[in-house]
Design a protein around this motif. Structure first.
Motif, PDB file in Angstrom:
ATOM      1  N   UNK A   1       0.838  -1.197   0.000  1.00 40.86           N
ATOM      2  CA  UNK A   1       0.000   0.000   0.000  1.00 40.86           C
ATOM      3  C   UNK A   1       0.874   1.249   0.000  1.00 40.86           C
ATOM      4  N   UNK A   2       0.416   2.274  -0.679  1.00 40.93           N
ATOM      5  CA  UNK A   2       1.177   3.512  -0.763  1.00 40.93           C
ATOM      6  C   UNK A   2       1.191   4.188   0.592  1.00 40.93           C
ATOM      7  N   UNK A   3       2.360   4.583   0.944  1.00 42.95           N
ATOM      8  CA  UNK A   3       2.578   5.226   2.221  1.00 42.95           C
ATOM      9  C   UNK A   3       2.114   6.678   2.137  1.00 42.95           C
ATOM     10  N   UNK A   4       1.318   7.089   3.078  1.00 44.34           N
ATOM     11  CA  UNK A   4       0.889   8.489   3.117  1.00 44.34           C
ATOM     12  C   UNK A   4       1.532   9.205   4.292  1.00 44.34           C
ATOM     13  N   UNK A   5       2.660   8.657   4.738  1.00 44.82           N
ATOM     14  CA  UNK A   5       3.370   9.312   5.829  1.00 44.82           C
ATOM     15  C   UNK A   5       3.837  10.688   5.386  1.00 44.82           C
ATOM     16  N   UNK A   6       4.115  11.501   6.335  1.00 40.30           N
ATOM     17  CA  UNK A   6       4.541  12.862   6.055  1.00 40.30           C
ATOM     18  C   UNK A   6       5.926  12.896   5.424  1.00 40.30           C
ATOM     19  N   UNK A   7       6.121  13.874   4.555  1.00 43.44           N
ATOM     20  CA  UNK A   7       7.447  14.135   4.012  1.00 43.44           C
ATOM     21  C   UNK A   7       8.360  14.593   5.141  1.00 43.44           C
ATOM     22  N   UNK A   8       9.639  14.235   5.015  1.00 49.48           N
ATOM     23  CA  UNK A   8      10.633  14.664   5.996  1.00 49.48           C
ATOM     24  C   UNK A   8      11.841  15.226   5.264  1.00 49.48           C
ATOM     25  N   UNK A   9      12.451  16.247   5.846  1.00 45.47           N
ATOM     26  CA  UNK A   9      13.685  16.777   5.291  1.00 45.47           C
ATOM     27  C   UNK A   9      14.713  15.650   5.229  1.00 45.47           C
ATOM     28  N   UNK A  10      15.499  15.645   4.169  1.00 48.77           N
ATOM     29  CA  UNK A  10      16.550  14.662   3.908  1.00 48.77           C
ATOM     30  C   UNK A  10      16.015  13.252   3.666  1.00 48.77           C
ATOM     31  N   UNK A  11      14.703  13.104   3.509  1.00 57.49           N
ATOM     32  CA  UNK A  11      14.120  11.806   3.175  1.00 57.49           C
ATOM     33  C   UNK A  11      14.148  11.594   1.670  1.00 57.49           C
ATOM     34  N   UNK A  12      14.284  10.341   1.263  1.00 60.18           N
ATOM     35  CA  UNK A  12      14.273   9.975  -0.150  1.00 60.18           C
ATOM     36  C   UNK A  12      12.929   9.338  -0.465  1.00 60.18           C
ATOM     37  N   UNK A  13      12.304   9.764  -1.575  1.00 57.11           N
ATOM     38  CA  UNK A  13      10.934   9.338  -1.891  1.00 57.11           C
ATOM     39  C   UNK A  13      10.753   9.022  -3.367  1.00 57.11           C
ATOM     40  N   UNK A  14       9.850   8.096  -3.610  1.00 60.44           N
ATOM     41  CA  UNK A  14       9.309   7.855  -4.944  1.00 60.44           C
ATOM     42  C   UNK A  14       7.964   8.580  -4.944  1.00 60.44           C
ATOM     43  N   UNK A  15       7.812   9.529  -5.843  1.00 62.86           N
ATOM     44  CA  UNK A  15       6.621  10.380  -5.897  1.00 62.86           C
ATOM     45  C   UNK A  15       5.975  10.222  -7.264  1.00 62.86           C
ATOM     46  N   UNK A  16       4.667  10.120  -7.292  1.00 65.41           N
ATOM     47  CA  UNK A  16       3.990   9.974  -8.571  1.00 65.41           C
ATOM     48  C   UNK A  16       2.565  10.478  -8.483  1.00 65.41           C
ATOM     49  N   UNK A  17       2.016  10.789  -9.650  1.00 67.78           N
ATOM     50  CA  UNK A  17       0.641  11.236  -9.735  1.00 67.78           C
ATOM     51  C   UNK A  17       0.083  10.816 -11.086  1.00 67.78           C
ATOM     52  N   UNK A  18      -1.209  10.683 -11.132  1.00 67.87           N
ATOM     53  CA  UNK A  18      -1.918  10.175 -12.298  1.00 67.87           C
ATOM     54  C   UNK A  18      -2.975  11.197 -12.722  1.00 67.87           C
ATOM     55  N   UNK A  19      -3.294  11.188 -14.006  1.00 68.08           N
ATOM     56  CA  UNK A  19      -4.323  12.083 -14.522  1.00 68.08           C
ATOM     57  C   UNK A  19      -5.680  11.739 -13.896  1.00 68.08           C
ATOM     58  N   UNK A  20      -6.515  12.719 -13.784  1.00 67.50           N
ATOM     59  CA  UNK A  20      -7.877  12.524 -13.305  1.00 67.50           C
ATOM     60  C   UNK A  20      -8.701  11.970 -14.466  1.00 67.50           C
ATOM     61  N   UNK A  21      -9.211  10.777 -14.336  1.00 69.65           N
ATOM     62  CA  UNK A  21     -10.019  10.191 -15.405  1.00 69.65           C
ATOM     63  C   UNK A  21      -9.175   9.520 -16.464  1.00 69.65           C
ATOM     64  N   UNK A  22      -9.642   9.584 -17.707  1.00 68.62           N
ATOM     65  CA  UNK A  22      -8.983   8.856 -18.798  1.00 68.62           C
ATOM     66  C   UNK A  22      -8.230   9.773 -19.759  1.00 68.62           C
ATOM     67  N   UNK A  23      -8.104  11.032 -19.411  1.00 68.12           N
ATOM     68  CA  UNK A  23      -7.382  11.974 -20.267  1.00 68.12           C
ATOM     69  C   UNK A  23      -5.883  11.707 -20.202  1.00 68.12           C
ATOM     70  N   UNK A  24      -5.128  12.587 -20.816  1.00 68.92           N
ATOM     71  CA  UNK A  24      -3.672  12.559 -20.701  1.00 68.92           C
ATOM     72  C   UNK A  24      -3.218  13.896 -20.128  1.00 68.92           C
ATOM     73  N   UNK A  25      -2.068  13.898 -19.480  1.00 66.65           N
ATOM     74  CA  UNK A  25      -1.526  15.150 -18.948  1.00 66.65           C
ATOM     75  C   UNK A  25      -0.437  15.719 -19.853  1.00 66.65           C
ATOM     76  N   UNK A  26       0.024  14.898 -20.790  1.00 66.43           N
ATOM     77  CA  UNK A  26       1.011  15.351 -21.770  1.00 66.43           C
ATOM     78  C   UNK A  26       0.485  14.992 -23.152  1.00 66.43           C
ATOM     79  N   UNK A  27       0.011  15.999 -23.878  1.00 64.47           N
ATOM     80  CA  UNK A  27      -0.569  15.775 -25.211  1.00 64.47           C
ATOM     81  C   UNK A  27       0.449  15.891 -26.331  1.00 64.47           C
ATOM     82  N   UNK A  28       1.482  16.684 -26.099  1.00 62.94           N
ATOM     83  CA  UNK A  28       2.469  16.949 -27.144  1.00 62.94           C
ATOM     84  C   UNK A  28       3.832  17.173 -26.494  1.00 62.94           C
ATOM     85  N   UNK A  29       4.914  17.074 -27.273  1.00 70.28           N
ATOM     86  CA  UNK A  29       6.265  17.195 -26.697  1.00 70.28           C
ATOM     87  C   UNK A  29       6.479  18.455 -25.854  1.00 70.28           C
ATOM     88  N   UNK A  30       5.883  19.565 -26.254  1.00 70.42           N
ATOM     89  CA  UNK A  30       6.085  20.801 -25.490  1.00 70.42           C
ATOM     90  C   UNK A  30       5.515  20.694 -24.074  1.00 70.42           C
TER      91      UNK A  30
END
Length: 192
Positions: A1-30
């Motif tokens: 399960x994804x950890x929802x613990x608080x961020x800490x200074x000097x901590x190392x994290x894998x961070x990610x986010x997903x689009x809302x619904x079925x759209x895309x967040x990057x449509x073109x190279x720009x």
């Protein structure tokens, strides 16, 4: 399960986010370049970025937060989260304006998993860089232009990434490349 613990200074994290619904967040190279500029503006001042991968409907970052002695330790999480809120809001506002859309672009807040040890760090690095292959976007890892992988192969070229920290785990670029070609089970990452 994804950890929802608080961020800490000097901590190392894998961070990610997903689009809302079925759209895309990057449509073109720009869009990819614009997002990286926003990462540079909002995240580089507070973190060392080790790796990233931007895909049409989600993104991944591997980073270590810097230390801020002038921020009360009780407010570490809010201080660091504010920068991510600013990143996602700035990108979403520009995206919505450009494509004449309304509403939330990203699904909830960012997800995060704290990196507990070196072995886990390297597996997350492998996962992030191999994500375009895992999603069927390319056949070879170096074909995807929107990740940090190729930056590691071209170490003479200037980069905002903290490549030095990651490369201390690999004796050469060739070992780094071979590690990414190896097969690793990701079930332990548990991204639900």
């Amino acid at each position: 399960m994804i950890n929802t613990e608080n961020f800490e200074f000097e901590g190392t994290y894998h961070i990610f986010s997903h689009v809302n619904g079925t759209e895309v967040i990057f449509r073109e190279p720009s869009n990819y370049q614009f997002f990286l500029k926003k990462v540079e503006k909002y995240i580089l001042p507070i973190a060392y970025i080790y790796a990233y991968c931007l895909l049409p409907n989600h993104f991944h970052l591997l980073l270590r937060f810097k230390n801020f002695d002038d921020v009360n330790s009780e407010n570490e999480h809010q201080f660091l989260m504010k920068h991510f809120g600013n990143l996602l809001n700035a990108y979403a506002k520009a995206y919505n304006k450009k494509y004449n859309r309304k509403g939330a672009l990203f699904l909830n807040a960012i997800k995060r998993k704290k990196i507990s040890d070196e072995k886990y760090l390297l597996k997350v690095l492998h996962y992030i860089h191999n994500n375009p292959i895992n999603h069927g976007l390319v056949n070879k890892i170096d074909q995807w232009k929107h990740s940090s992988y190729n930056s590691y192969l071209n170490s003479e070229k200037e980069s905002k990434l903290n490549r030095k920290e990651i490369m201390r785990y690999f004796d050469s670029v060739e070992i780094f490349r071979n590690y990414h070609k190896s097969t690793i089970e990701y079930d332990f990452l548990n991204f639900e």
